[in-house]
Design a protein around this motif. Structure first.
Motif, PDB file in Angstrom:
ATOM      1  N   UNK A  45       0.846  -1.202   0.000  1.00 53.82           N
ATOM      2  CA  UNK A  45       0.000   0.000   0.000  1.00 53.82           C
ATOM      3  C   UNK A  45       0.879   1.249   0.000  1.00 53.82           C
ATOM      4  N   UNK A  46       1.955   1.188   0.742  1.00 55.12           N
ATOM      5  CA  UNK A  46       2.894   2.306   0.785  1.00 55.12           C
ATOM      6  C   UNK A  46       3.509   2.521  -0.598  1.00 55.12           C
ATOM      7  N   UNK A  47       3.828   1.439  -1.296  1.00 53.47           N
ATOM      8  CA  UNK A  47       4.381   1.547  -2.650  1.00 53.47           C
ATOM      9  C   UNK A  47       3.390   2.202  -3.605  1.00 53.47           C
ATOM     10  N   UNK A  48       2.113   1.870  -3.480  1.00 60.85           N
ATOM     11  CA  UNK A  48       1.081   2.459  -4.334  1.00 60.85           C
ATOM     12  C   UNK A  48       0.992   3.968  -4.065  1.00 60.85           C
ATOM     13  N   UNK A  49       1.032   4.347  -2.801  1.00 54.17           N
ATOM     14  CA  UNK A  49       0.995   5.777  -2.457  1.00 54.17           C
ATOM     15  C   UNK A  49       2.244   6.475  -2.993  1.00 54.17           C
ATOM     16  N   UNK A  50       3.390   5.824  -2.832  1.00 55.54           N
ATOM     17  CA  UNK A  50       4.647   6.350  -3.365  1.00 55.54           C
ATOM     18  C   UNK A  50       4.563   6.522  -4.879  1.00 55.54           C
ATOM     19  N   UNK A  51       3.949   5.542  -5.538  1.00 54.71           N
ATOM     20  CA  UNK A  51       3.807   5.566  -6.987  1.00 54.71           C
ATOM     21  C   UNK A  51       3.007   6.791  -7.435  1.00 54.71           C
ATOM     22  N   UNK A  52       2.049   7.207  -6.633  1.00 55.63           N
ATOM     23  CA  UNK A  52       1.231   8.372  -6.969  1.00 55.63           C
ATOM     24  C   UNK A  52       1.971   9.675  -6.694  1.00 55.63           C
ATOM     25  N   UNK A  53       2.785   9.703  -5.663  1.00 50.74           N
ATOM     26  CA  UNK A  53       3.435  10.946  -5.238  1.00 50.74           C
ATOM     27  C   UNK A  53       4.779  11.179  -5.924  1.00 50.74           C
ATOM     28  N   UNK A  54       5.554  10.144  -6.101  1.00 49.56           N
ATOM     29  CA  UNK A  54       6.918  10.268  -6.628  1.00 49.56           C
ATOM     30  C   UNK A  54       7.024  11.035  -7.950  1.00 49.56           C
ATOM     31  N   UNK A  55       6.172  10.771  -8.940  1.00 51.40           N
ATOM     32  CA  UNK A  55       6.287  11.525 -10.197  1.00 51.40           C
ATOM     33  C   UNK A  55       6.157  13.036 -10.022  1.00 51.40           C
ATOM     34  N   UNK A  56       5.408  13.468  -9.027  1.00 51.11           N
ATOM     35  CA  UNK A  56       5.197  14.895  -8.804  1.00 51.11           C
ATOM     36  C   UNK A  56       6.471  15.610  -8.369  1.00 51.11           C
ATOM     37  N   UNK A  57       7.452  14.860  -7.905  1.00 50.30           N
ATOM     38  CA  UNK A  57       8.720  15.480  -7.516  1.00 50.30           C
ATOM     39  C   UNK A  57       9.476  16.033  -8.724  1.00 50.30           C
ATOM     40  N   UNK A  58       9.119  15.554  -9.911  1.00 50.04           N
ATOM     41  CA  UNK A  58       9.794  16.014 -11.130  1.00 50.04           C
ATOM     42  C   UNK A  58       9.107  17.206 -11.793  1.00 50.04           C
ATOM     43  N   UNK A  59       7.957  17.605 -11.288  1.00 48.70           N
ATOM     44  CA  UNK A  59       7.166  18.675 -11.914  1.00 48.70           C
ATOM     45  C   UNK A  59       7.942  19.978 -12.053  1.00 48.70           C
ATOM     46  N   UNK A  60       8.717  20.334 -11.052  1.00 46.28           N
ATOM     47  CA  UNK A  60       9.456  21.597 -11.123  1.00 46.28           C
ATOM     48  C   UNK A  60      10.493  21.583 -12.240  1.00 46.28           C
ATOM     49  N   UNK A  61      10.920  20.408 -12.651  1.00 42.89           N
ATOM     50  CA  UNK A  61      11.892  20.291 -13.735  1.00 42.89           C
ATOM     51  C   UNK A  61      11.262  20.498 -15.114  1.00 42.89           C
ATOM     52  N   UNK A  62       9.944  20.387 -15.195  1.00 43.17           N
ATOM     53  CA  UNK A  62       9.245  20.579 -16.470  1.00 43.17           C
ATOM     54  C   UNK A  62       9.344  22.023 -16.955  1.00 43.17           C
ATOM     55  N   UNK A  63       9.274  22.935 -16.029  1.00 40.90           N
ATOM     56  CA  UNK A  63       9.260  24.349 -16.393  1.00 40.90           C
ATOM     57  C   UNK A  63       7.836  24.876 -16.433  1.00 40.90           C
ATOM     58  N   UNK A  64       7.709  26.109 -16.050  1.00 42.81           N
ATOM     59  CA  UNK A  64       6.393  26.749 -15.969  1.00 42.81           C
ATOM     60  C   UNK A  64       5.697  26.799 -17.330  1.00 42.81           C
ATOM     61  N   UNK A  65       6.453  27.136 -18.364  1.00 38.44           N
ATOM     62  CA  UNK A  65       5.902  27.260 -19.720  1.00 38.44           C
ATOM     63  C   UNK A  65       5.332  25.919 -20.206  1.00 38.44           C
TER      64      UNK A  65
END
Length: 156
Positions: free
Chosen positions: A6-26
């Motif tokens: 269950x912890x892995x599933x929650x991690x799976x949902x949250x972990x990708x969001x850590x890369x959002x700042x690298x996408x760039x605002x534009x």
């Protein structure tokens, strides 16, 4: 499903969001509407698939909440933004990248998710699931094309 899973599933949902700042605002501003549209599409598809018994999620985040929500709001949404960032405007590359990533999920990731008791296919086989993913790839790209025609981005 074990607590660790269950912890892995929650991690799976949250972990990708850590890369959002690298996408760039534009990039985020440009492709987020497509990602949100596809997330809503996937929620509707999940309800339909539940009724048609395409797949089964024995695990649910909460009662009356679509069990695939961690997949939709995590890797799918953020992954769609990254794929669009690097492939939009190059349709053949977009299609190739989607086929590769969807195949990895279908033929490797799904086995792991089944093993931990998160999901299993019922009335769809893996090839049919791949076709469903392919259709979603066309829908996302098509939405983005229409969105950019209706709401052109001002380059300053």
């Amino acid at each position: 499903m074990k607590k660790a899973d269950k912890t892995l599933i929650i991690f799976m949902a949250i972990l990708p969001w850590l890369s959002i700042s690298l996408l760039g605002r534009k990039t985020l501003k440009r492709f987020l509407p497509g990602g949100i549209f596809m997330s809503l599409y996937l929620i509707a598809e999940g309800r339909f698939a539940e009724k048609k018994k395409w797949w089964w999620f024995p695990y649910s985040v909460k009662p009356n909440v679509l069990a695939e929500l961690p997949l939709i709001l995590g890797p799918f949404l953020v992954g769609s933004l990254w794929i669009l960032k690097f492939t939009y405007g190059k349709f053949n590359l977009y299609l190739l990248v989607n086929i590769i990533i969807d195949s990895i999920f279908t033929f490797i990731g799904l086995n792991w998710l089944k093993k931990i008791g998160y999901v299993s296919l019922v009335r769809l086989n893996k090839f049919q699931l791949s076709l469903v993913f392919l259709i979603k790839s066309f829908v996302l790209y098509g939405f983005q094309v229409v969105y950019e025609k209706c709401f052109p981005q001002n380059e300053t």
